[in-house]
Design a protein around this motif. Structure first.
Motif, PDB file in Angstrom:
ATOM      1  N   MET A  40     -15.653  36.142   3.598  1.00 39.95           N
ATOM      2  CA  MET A  40     -16.562  35.534   2.619  1.00 39.95           C
ATOM      3  C   MET A  40     -17.407  36.604   1.928  1.00 39.95           C
ATOM      4  O   MET A  40     -17.594  36.573   0.713  1.00 39.95           O
ATOM      5  N   ARG A  41     -17.911  37.536   2.697  1.00 37.98           N
ATOM      6  CA  ARG A  41     -18.754  38.594   2.149  1.00 37.98           C
ATOM      7  C   ARG A  41     -17.976  39.421   1.127  1.00 37.98           C
ATOM      8  O   ARG A  41     -18.483  39.735   0.049  1.00 37.98           O
ATOM      9  N   ASN A  42     -16.726  39.757   1.445  1.00 35.94           N
ATOM     10  CA  ASN A  42     -15.909  40.554   0.522  1.00 35.94           C
ATOM     11  C   ASN A  42     -15.626  39.810  -0.773  1.00 35.94           C
ATOM     12  O   ASN A  42     -15.685  40.393  -1.863  1.00 35.94           O
ATOM     13  N   ILE A  43     -15.315  38.523  -0.678  1.00 33.59           N
ATOM     14  CA  ILE A  43     -15.069  37.728  -1.892  1.00 33.59           C
ATOM     15  C   ILE A  43     -16.336  37.637  -2.732  1.00 33.59           C
ATOM     16  O   ILE A  43     -16.298  37.838  -3.952  1.00 33.59           O
ATOM     17  N   ARG A  67      -8.326  45.384 -21.735  1.00 34.42           N
ATOM     18  CA  ARG A  67      -7.980  45.288 -20.314  1.00 34.42           C
ATOM     19  C   ARG A  67      -8.254  46.623 -19.617  1.00 34.42           C
ATOM     20  O   ARG A  67      -8.783  46.661 -18.507  1.00 34.42           O
ATOM     21  N   ALA A  68      -7.905  47.719 -20.289  1.00 30.96           N
ATOM     22  CA  ALA A  68      -8.100  49.053 -19.711  1.00 30.96           C
ATOM     23  C   ALA A  68      -9.572  49.313 -19.403  1.00 30.96           C
ATOM     24  O   ALA A  68      -9.902  49.890 -18.365  1.00 30.96           O
ATOM     25  N   LYS A  69     -10.461  48.895 -20.295  1.00 32.16           N
ATOM     26  CA  LYS A  69     -11.895  49.115 -20.083  1.00 32.16           C
ATOM     27  C   LYS A  69     -12.391  48.306 -18.884  1.00 32.16           C
ATOM     28  O   LYS A  69     -13.155  48.804 -18.058  1.00 32.16           O
ATOM     29  N   LEU A  70     -11.939  47.045 -18.794  1.00 27.20           N
ATOM     30  CA  LEU A  70     -12.324  46.212 -17.650  1.00 27.20           C
ATOM     31  C   LEU A  70     -11.819  46.828 -16.343  1.00 27.20           C
ATOM     32  O   LEU A  70     -12.566  46.932 -15.365  1.00 27.20           O
ATOM     33  N   LEU A  71     -10.572  47.243 -16.326  1.00 21.69           N
ATOM     34  CA  LEU A  71      -9.988  47.838 -15.120  1.00 21.69           C
ATOM     35  C   LEU A  71     -10.675  49.150 -14.749  1.00 21.69           C
ATOM     36  O   LEU A  71     -10.893  49.432 -13.565  1.00 21.69           O
ATOM     37  N   SER A  72     -11.038  49.947 -15.754  1.00 20.83           N
ATOM     38  CA  SER A  72     -11.689  51.237 -15.473  1.00 20.83           C
ATOM     39  C   SER A  72     -13.050  51.050 -14.807  1.00 20.83           C
ATOM     40  O   SER A  72     -13.518  51.918 -14.078  1.00 20.83           O
ATOM     41  N   LYS A  73     -13.684  49.916 -15.042  1.00 16.36           N
ATOM     42  CA  LYS A  73     -14.977  49.622 -14.426  1.00 16.36           C
ATOM     43  C   LYS A  73     -14.821  48.948 -13.068  1.00 16.36           C
ATOM     44  O   LYS A  73     -15.800  48.664 -12.391  1.00 16.36           O
ATOM     45  N   GLY A  74     -13.563  48.628 -12.695  1.00 14.75           N
ATOM     46  CA  GLY A  74     -13.312  48.025 -11.385  1.00 14.75           C
ATOM     47  C   GLY A  74     -13.174  46.520 -11.401  1.00 14.75           C
ATOM     48  O   GLY A  74     -13.240  45.877 -10.356  1.00 14.75           O
ATOM     49  N   PHE A  75     -12.977  45.921 -12.572  1.00 18.42           N
ATOM     50  CA  PHE A  75     -12.839  44.465 -12.681  1.00 18.42           C
ATOM     51  C   PHE A  75     -11.573  44.010 -11.962  1.00 18.42           C
ATOM     52  O   PHE A  75     -10.525  44.638 -12.069  1.00 18.42           O
ATOM     53  N   ASP A  76     -11.663  42.929 -11.203  1.00 19.88           N
ATOM     54  CA  ASP A  76     -10.523  42.369 -10.471  1.00 19.88           C
ATOM     55  C   ASP A  76     -10.209  40.996 -11.053  1.00 19.88           C
ATOM     56  O   ASP A  76     -10.971  40.051 -10.867  1.00 19.88           O
ATOM     57  N   PHE A  77      -9.094  40.883 -11.754  1.00 14.64           N
ATOM     58  CA  PHE A  77      -8.727  39.655 -12.451  1.00 14.64           C
ATOM     59  C   PHE A  77      -8.363  38.500 -11.509  1.00 14.64           C
ATOM     60  O   PHE A  77      -8.227  37.374 -11.951  1.00 14.64           O
ATOM     61  N   ASP A  78      -8.218  38.776 -10.242  1.00 13.88           N
ATOM     62  CA  ASP A  78      -7.877  37.724  -9.274  1.00 13.88           C
ATOM     63  C   ASP A  78      -9.090  36.912  -8.832  1.00 13.88           C
ATOM     64  O   ASP A  78      -8.946  35.892  -8.161  1.00 13.88           O
ATOM     65  N   PHE A  79     -10.301  37.354  -9.174  1.00 15.66           N
ATOM     66  CA  PHE A  79     -11.505  36.690  -8.689  1.00 15.66           C
ATOM     67  C   PHE A  79     -12.345  36.157  -9.844  1.00 15.66           C
ATOM     68  O   PHE A  79     -12.850  36.915 -10.672  1.00 15.66           O
TER      69      PHE A  79
END
Length: 115
Positions: A40-43, A67-79
């Motif tokens: 839970m904490r990780n999510i 998409r590249a900018k979001l990914l470069s900042k660490g964005f996780d599209f699964d959450f």
């Protein structure tokens, strides 16, 4: 006599008091509201991180990014917290009040709900 739910000390004051001090009230509520498992904490940490990234990139309430900018900042599209399907068939993914929609050529539109 009533005793404090946190430390067990005798409570003085109003009849409906549950805690002897603000410190005990905070400690009790922190224990109750903490994430019960690492999973839970990780999510929750991933949701918070995604929210911070969208908020940082979407200061105006509506903007465009890649998409590249979001990914470069660490964005996780699964959450994300919810999905909004519009009448026109567009799909928005939201993290609380911050959302995004996939556009063409790896671009994304960022939006903010008025709450």
């Amino acid at each position: 006599m009533k005793s404090c739910l946190e430390c067990g000390e005798k409570i003085v004051g109003r009849e409906d008091k549950k805690f002897c001090s603000d410190g005990c009230r905070n400690a009790y509520n922190n224990k109750i509201n903490k994430d019960s498992t690492n999973y839970m904490r990780n999510i929750n940490n991933k949701l918070r991180k995604n929210y911070r990234i969208l908020s940082e990139l979407n200061i105006e309430g509506k903007s465009k990014t890649t998409r590249a900018k979001l990914l470069s900042k660490g964005f996780d599209f699964d959450f994300f917290t919810n999905i909004l399907q519009t009448k026109t068939g567009n799909t928005y993914y939201f993290l609380y009040d911050q959302g995004y929609m996939v556009l063409e050529n790896d671009f994304y539109i960022l939006v903010k709900k008025d709450i």
